[in-house]
Scaffold this motif. Structure first.
Motif, PDB file in Angstrom:
ATOM      1  N   THR A  37      47.444   3.216  12.785  1.00 30.61           N
ATOM      2  CA  THR A  37      48.535   1.722  12.099  1.00 30.61           C
ATOM      3  C   THR A  37      47.365   0.682  11.989  1.00 30.61           C
ATOM      4  N   ALA A  38      46.500   0.604  11.949  1.00 26.91           N
ATOM      5  CA  ALA A  38      45.229  -0.091  10.886  1.00 26.91           C
ATOM      6  C   ALA A  38      44.833   0.185   8.994  1.00 26.91           C
ATOM      7  N   GLY A  39      44.527   1.211   9.572  1.00 27.50           N
ATOM      8  CA  GLY A  39      44.644   2.201   8.153  1.00 27.50           C
ATOM      9  C   GLY A  39      46.088   2.936   7.701  1.00 27.50           C
ATOM     10  N   PHE A  40      46.621   2.763   8.444  1.00 26.67           N
ATOM     11  CA  PHE A  40      48.493   2.780   6.989  1.00 26.67           C
ATOM     12  C   PHE A  40      48.603   1.536   7.155  1.00 26.67           C
ATOM     13  N   LEU A  41      47.985   0.321   7.842  1.00 24.20           N
ATOM     14  CA  LEU A  41      49.085  -0.655   6.202  1.00 24.20           C
ATOM     15  C   LEU A  41      47.752  -1.294   5.565  1.00 24.20           C
ATOM     16  N   MET A  42      46.503  -0.800   6.050  1.00 21.96           N
ATOM     17  CA  MET A  42      45.518  -1.477   4.669  1.00 21.96           C
ATOM     18  C   MET A  42      45.620  -0.368   3.283  1.00 21.96           C
ATOM     19  N   VAL A  43      45.905   0.808   3.293  1.00 23.49           N
ATOM     20  CA  VAL A  43      46.751   2.161   2.470  1.00 23.49           C
ATOM     21  C   VAL A  43      47.774   1.739   1.276  1.00 23.49           C
ATOM     22  N   ALA A  44      48.571   0.810   2.659  1.00 24.64           N
ATOM     23  CA  ALA A  44      50.212   0.916   2.382  1.00 24.64           C
ATOM     24  C   ALA A  44      49.847  -1.157   1.591  1.00 24.64           C
TER      25      ALA A  44
ATOM     26  N   CYS B 197      40.015   4.494   9.201  1.00 23.29           N
ATOM     27  CA  CYS B 197      38.928   4.010   8.691  1.00 23.29           C
ATOM     28  C   CYS B 197      39.456   2.499   7.690  1.00 23.29           C
ATOM     29  N   THR B 198      39.918   2.818   6.983  1.00 24.60           N
ATOM     30  CA  THR B 198      40.542   2.639   5.900  1.00 24.60           C
ATOM     31  C   THR B 198      40.892   0.844   5.333  1.00 24.60           C
ATOM     32  N   VAL B 199      40.214   0.782   4.805  1.00 29.68           N
ATOM     33  CA  VAL B 199      40.122  -1.096   4.673  1.00 29.68           C
ATOM     34  C   VAL B 199      40.555  -1.141   3.147  1.00 29.68           C
ATOM     35  N   ILE B 200      40.113  -2.260   2.733  1.00 30.22           N
ATOM     36  CA  ILE B 200      40.159  -2.216   0.803  1.00 30.22           C
ATOM     37  C   ILE B 200      38.981  -3.266   0.167  1.00 30.22           C
ATOM     38  N   VAL B 201      38.363  -1.978  -0.534  1.00 28.06           N
ATOM     39  CA  VAL B 201      36.702  -2.852  -1.228  1.00 28.06           C
ATOM     40  C   VAL B 201      37.089  -2.994  -2.503  1.00 28.06           C
ATOM     41  N   ASP B 202      37.579  -4.560  -2.912  1.00 28.59           N
ATOM     42  CA  ASP B 202      37.388  -5.187  -3.781  1.00 28.59           C
ATOM     43  C   ASP B 202      38.864  -4.473  -4.302  1.00 28.59           C
TER      44      ASP B 202
ATOM     45  N   ALA C 114      27.431  -3.989  13.664  1.00 30.41           N
ATOM     46  CA  ALA C 114      26.883  -5.292  12.823  1.00 30.41           C
ATOM     47  C   ALA C 114      27.619  -6.685  12.985  1.00 30.41           C
ATOM     48  N   LEU C 115      29.368  -6.747  12.202  1.00 28.28           N
ATOM     49  CA  LEU C 115      30.249  -7.231  11.615  1.00 28.28           C
ATOM     50  C   LEU C 115      31.415  -7.446  13.072  1.00 28.28           C
ATOM     51  N   GLN C 116      30.840  -7.047  13.882  1.00 25.37           N
ATOM     52  CA  GLN C 116      32.310  -6.852  14.776  1.00 25.37           C
ATOM     53  C   GLN C 116      33.282  -7.399  14.576  1.00 25.37           C
ATOM     54  N   THR C 117      33.827  -6.066  13.392  1.00 23.79           N
ATOM     55  CA  THR C 117      35.279  -5.912  13.052  1.00 23.79           C
ATOM     56  C   THR C 117      35.298  -4.679  13.201  1.00 23.79           C
ATOM     57  N   THR C 118      36.277  -4.555  14.508  1.00 28.93           N
ATOM     58  CA  THR C 118      36.766  -3.364  14.861  1.00 28.93           C
ATOM     59  C   THR C 118      38.574  -3.010  14.536  1.00 28.93           C
ATOM     60  N   GLY C 119      39.004  -3.275  13.536  1.00 33.27           N
ATOM     61  CA  GLY C 119      39.870  -3.515  13.242  1.00 33.27           C
ATOM     62  C   GLY C 119      40.489  -1.847  12.850  1.00 33.27           C
ATOM     63  N   PRO C 120      39.581  -0.903  11.972  1.00 40.00           N
ATOM     64  CA  PRO C 120      38.990   0.051  10.744  1.00 40.00           C
ATOM     65  C   PRO C 120      38.533   1.017  12.270  1.00 40.00           C
TER      66      PRO C 120
ATOM     67  N   ILE D 131      35.829  -7.278   0.475  1.00 40.89           N
ATOM     68  CA  ILE D 131      36.376  -6.455   1.681  1.00 40.89           C
ATOM     69  C   ILE D 131      37.481  -6.704   2.423  1.00 40.89           C
ATOM     70  N   LEU D 132      38.294  -6.067   3.143  1.00 33.75           N
ATOM     71  CA  LEU D 132      39.457  -6.658   3.316  1.00 33.75           C
ATOM     72  C   LEU D 132      40.104  -5.625   4.740  1.00 33.75           C
ATOM     73  N   THR D 133      40.119  -5.770   5.884  1.00 39.99           N
ATOM     74  CA  THR D 133      40.193  -5.233   6.939  1.00 39.99           C
ATOM     75  C   THR D 133      42.115  -5.736   7.605  1.00 39.99           C
ATOM     76  N   VAL D 134      42.500  -4.793   7.781  1.00 40.22           N
ATOM     77  CA  VAL D 134      43.796  -5.409   8.718  1.00 40.22           C
ATOM     78  C   VAL D 134      42.880  -6.699   9.585  1.00 40.22           C
ATOM     79  N   GLU D 135      42.187  -7.564   9.779  1.00 40.12           N
ATOM     80  CA  GLU D 135      41.739  -8.980  11.152  1.00 40.12           C
ATOM     81  C   GLU D 135      42.071  -9.869   9.577  1.00 40.12           C
ATOM     82  N   GLY D 136      42.002  -9.399   8.326  1.00 38.88           N
ATOM     83  CA  GLY D 136      42.378 -10.304   7.283  1.00 38.88           C
ATOM     84  C   GLY D 136      43.552 -10.463   6.305  1.00 38.88           C
ATOM     85  N   LEU D 137      44.319  -9.417   7.002  1.00 36.54           N
ATOM     86  CA  LEU D 137      46.038  -9.032   6.726  1.00 36.54           C
ATOM     87  C   LEU D 137      46.852 -10.958   6.643  1.00 36.54           C
ATOM     88  N   ALA D 138      46.811 -11.213   8.043  1.00 33.57           N
ATOM     89  CA  ALA D 138      47.807 -12.167   8.785  1.00 33.57           C
ATOM     90  C   ALA D 138      47.190 -13.256   7.741  1.00 33.57           C
TER      91      ALA D 138
END
Length: 313
Positions: free
Chosen positions: A183-190, A61-66, A43-49, A85-92
């Motif tokens: 990679t997206a999962g590693f970036l978010m957990v890191a 599938c790691t993302v950052i929630v709160d 639904a949210l078309q956020t395919t980084g995870p 919620i932060l996904t890899v798309e929002g990191l930059a």
């Protein structure tokens, strides 16, 4: 039907999920049994995870929630009602603010040292150099300090200079990416881990990413990348500020050369005096245009034309 926490309505076919995703407020209709990963990618078309295992084992599938790293395949979307919620798309998009915050932290620490130590710490961090703006003058904050990294002008320069987050750039520089699926999962957990841990060592980093799997790199390059990012962050990202300064100086020098070139081609007053008389032969001999010499020759020939014609006859 009854509502039981976080907007979950049992017995309802769908519910309106409202949350903040990468800084934007979004809404989606979800069913109570949908996990967060499904809603993000659908639904949210956020395919980084990425969906790797579906049971919380691989971490793709790691993302950052709160502020906390979460494996989005293991949490219901409805549990994230009102969450940030932060996904890899929002990191930059966080790059400029994170670099400015790290630089400011270095300055704050430097202020606790003695005057000599403070100056050296800031110099090492690349923060004392002035940044040349469009006017060619050093820029800074209201105090006139060029190292005031939170000014609007400096934040703009950081945004233009940072197409990627420094953590993403570290993964590239350290060759921590191969197939890229994890990679997206590693970036978010890191990212989540380094936000809460100022100077983790290599073993601590290894432990922090132990819940994520990579089948390509062997983890060494990933640990190298996170370690490199931590070191840059602890120093206030001096290379980024040095790059901006170099670009600003180069732009100022180019502008100065262009300005000098635009005024260097004008003739001096009276420069057209030579050959400026009304005499035709004088003007032609001084600097004749194409065919000028031929015109003068023709004029001389015309004056002798009657005799020449007569001799020929």
């Amino acid at each position: 039907m009854a509502e039981i926490g976080n907007g979950i309505v049992y017995g309802a076919e769908t519910l309106a999920l409202e949350l903040t995703l990468n800084g934007r407020e979004v809404c989606a209709d979800v069913t109570p049994d949908q996990n967060l990963l499904t809603v993000l990618r659908g639904a949210l078309q956020t395919t980084g995870p990425k969906c790797g295992c579906g049971i919380g084992e691989c971490g793709a599938c790691t993302v950052i929630v709160d502020g906390q790293a979460v494996k989005s395949c293991t949490i219901l979307a409805a549990q994230c009602q009102g969450s940030d919620i932060l996904t890899v798309e929002g990191l930059a998009g966080l790059a400029a603010a994170d670099v400015a915050a790290a630089a400011a932290a270095v300055r704050t620490k430097g202020g606790m040292a003695d005057a000599a130590g403070d100056a050296q710490a800031q110099a090492d961090a690349g923060l004392t150099a002035g940044f040349v703006g469009e006017t060619g003058q050093a820029t800074g904050g209201a105090s006139g300090d060029p190292s005031d990294v939170h000014t609007g002008e400096m934040m703009g320069k950081l945004r233009r200079s940072l197409p990627l987050h420094p953590l993403q750039q570290a993964f590239i520089d350290c060759n921590a990416v191969q197939c890229g699926y994890c990679t997206a999962g590693f970036l978010m957990v890191a990212y989540a881990y380094t936000q809460g841990h100022e100077s983790p060592g290599r073993e601590e980093i290894r432990e922090a990413i132990s819940g994520n799997l990579c089948r390509c790199t062997g983890y060494v390059q990933i640990i190298d990348a996170i370690e490199s990012y931590v070191k840059q962050k602890s120093a206030g990202f001096p290379e980024i500020f040095a790059k901006i300064e170099a670009e600003e100086k180069a732009a100022a020098e180019a502008a100065a050369k262009a300005a000098a070139g635009s005024t260097g081609g004008h003739a001096e007053p009276g420069g057209e005096a030579d050959g400026g008389g009304s005499g035709g032969s004088g003007a032609g001999a001084t600097d004749p245009p194409d065919g000028g010499i031929e015109e003068v020759t023709l004029t001389d020939a015309d004056s002798e034309a009657p005799e020449a014609k007569g001799g020929a006859a």
